[in-house]
Design an enzyme around this catalytic site. Structure first.
Site, short mmCIF file in Angstrom:
data_model
loop_
_atom_site.label_atom_id
_atom_site.label_comp_id
_atom_site.label_asym_id
_atom_site.label_seq_id
_atom_site.Cartn_x
_atom_site.Cartn_y
_atom_site.Cartn_z
N LYS A 1 16.47 -11.81 -30.15
CA LYS A 1 15.11 -11.32 -30.41
C LYS A 1 14.75 -11.50 -31.90
O LYS A 1 13.66 -11.98 -32.24
CB LYS A 1 15.03 -9.84 -30.01
CG LYS A 1 13.83 -9.10 -30.55
CD LYS A 1 12.55 -9.51 -29.89
CE LYS A 1 11.35 -8.94 -30.62
NZ LYS A 1 10.09 -9.40 -30.07
N CYS B 1 5.91 -7.65 -35.70
CA CYS B 1 7.17 -8.30 -35.32
C CYS B 1 7.63 -9.29 -36.37
O CYS B 1 8.66 -9.10 -37.00
CB CYS B 1 7.00 -8.99 -33.96
SG CYS B 1 6.82 -7.80 -32.63
#
Ligand SMILES: NC(=O)c1ccc[n+]([C@@H]2O[C@H](COP(=O)([O-])OP(=O)(O)OC[C@H]3O[C@@H](n4cnc5c(N)ncnc54)[C@H](O)[C@@H]3O)[C@@H](O)[C@H]2O)c1
Length: 410
Positions: A215, A269
């Protein structure tokens, strides 16, 4: 036994954290046929959900939520109930200290303790929050210590989220998923559950640390590549050549694909996740840290260039075209375009903005105008985002005094 129950969708799932990730995930699992309890420590969130309304802005989610409620497979609750499966989808922000970008794991830790207090043997606990490497092991330690059950007797996995805001539900049901665990058996049970939800994507099994890094690395890859383009834009400025022309020509090489420079990198993010690697590997993650710093510097670089052009004349009005952190969304949080507007205002310029995706008349104290109005009112324009609205009206911007951060006018 648990695997069989998972295959038959004969197990209950409790999601901890009904935010941007937890709520759509709950809806998707309910749509897939599981019984899902949606738990949040914020009582207002649960009250809103119980009243039939969602509390986040996401296209089509309200209708999907109503369907899930009607099916009686999604039950919002302010009491953490015993379940077969627990999914932790709580925030992982930075710690408050601005000089140190370190993940604040207090929400993950408290959610893990809460689950540990009701955990039973053979339960599965899934960490979906984006976390620094080794956090799934930390969660498992907390579960083990709180419950008194040894880690071989329950299952814990990490299954990171990789959805795009604005398309969350669709991506939940179509993206590939990475499932990582210390024990293969745990990942296998989790895969059975996610396989039932993911309609088109594939669920891949790996170890927990690889899943955590996967991720982080996805977003870091984007951040580093954007930093390369942004660094080129600064170098080209010193060489007095056009970075967009340079990149267009370099990309004619069959194995080169340089991204487009911009106003910087924002959002929750890309601008955050790379720091979770730097935090653990301060001596090794040099490219990653430098990329973050380059992207963070870009708004100040742009304002300095504008300052040079305007020769510090504070009588002038500057119009910022685009305040969101990427095209065609209304999210202004952590936006480099917003930072440009704020620095211009702090420097004393009369700063106004045009953000076609925001319906209000002001945003963070900036008066918002239509494109036509801002062209009329501003002496100088800064184009920060490739919003469709701007692309459709480029002709109106062509002969204006404008700093084009993204090369849209080339
Ligand atoms: N939003 C995105 O687009 C996105 C994409 C990928 C990954 N992520 C990651 O997913 C995680 C969650 O992000 P989000 O955007 O959904 O956050 P959010 O702030 O929208 O929602 C989190 C919710 O968790 C609740 N909460 C906190 N502690 C809790 C506890 N102990 N038990 C139950 N609920 C608790 C909060 O009240 C809040 O409602 C983060 O790690 C984030 O980095 C987010």
């Amino acid at each position: 036994m648990v695997l069989k129950k998972a295959m038959n969708k004969d197990l209950t799932i409790t999601i901890l954290g009904m935010g941007y990730i937890g709520l759509p995930t709950g809806i998707a699992f309910a749509r897939a046929g599981f019984t899902v309890y949606g738990f949040d420590v914020n009582k207002n969130v649960i009250e809103t959900l119980k009243s039939g309304k969602i509390h986040i802005v996401e296209p089509d989610l309200q209708e999907a939520y109503e369907d899930a409620l009607r099916s009686e497979r999604l039950i919002p609750t302010d009491k953490l109930e015993k379940s077969d499966v627990y999914i932790i989808a709580v925030p992982t922000p930075f710690k408050k200290d601005e000089n140190q970008k370190i993940a604040d794991l207090k929400y993950v830790e408290s959610a893990s303790k809460m689950v540990g207090e009701i955990l039973e043997e053979n339960n599965l606990v899934i960490l979906e929050s984006t976390v620094p490497p080794m956090t799934t092991k930390l969660m498992t330690d907390i579960l083990e210590n709180t419950s008194g059950i040894s880690r071989e007797k329950f299952m814990s996995v990490h299954c990171p989220e990789r959805v795009l805001p604005g398309k969350i539900l669709h991506e939940l049901e179509h993206n590939d998923r990475i499932i990582g665990a210390e024990r293969y058996e745990a990942a296998e049970v989790a895969k059975t559950i996610y396989d039932a939800m993911v309609k088109e994507g594939t669920c891949f099994i790996t170890d927990d640390i690889t899943a955590e890094m996967c991720k982080l690395v996805e977003n870091t890859f984007r951040d580093v590549n954007i930093a390369f383009a942004n660094e080129l834009s600064v170098i080209c400025d010193k060489l007095n050549i056009d970075v967009f022309e340079l990149i267009k020509l370099a990309n004619k090489h069959p194995r080169v694909n340089i991204l487009t420079p911009g106003a910087g990198v924002g959002g929750h993010c890309l601008a955050v996740d790379p720091w979770f690697i730097v935090e653990k590997f301060p001596n090794e993650a040099n490219v990653i840290r430098e990329a973050r710093l380059i992207n963070d510097f870009k708004p100040r670089f742009i304002v300095n260039k504008i300052d040079e052009v305007l020769k510090g004349n504070k009588e002038l009005t500057v119009g910022v075209l685009g305040l969101s952190y990427k095209p065609d969304i209304d999210d202004l949080r952590e936006s480099p375009a917003m930072e440009i507007a704020e620095i211009l205002r702090d420097k004393g310029y009369n700063t106004i903005a045009c953000e076609p995706n925001v319906k209000e008349k002001t945003a963070s104290g900036f008066e918002l105008y239509s494109l036509e109005e801002i062209i009329e009112k501003a002496n100088y324009l800064v184009l920060t985002q490739g919003h469709t609205e701007f692309k459709n009206k480029l002709v109106k911007l062509r002969d204006k005094n404008i700093y084009d951060c993204i090369g849209l006018l080339k």
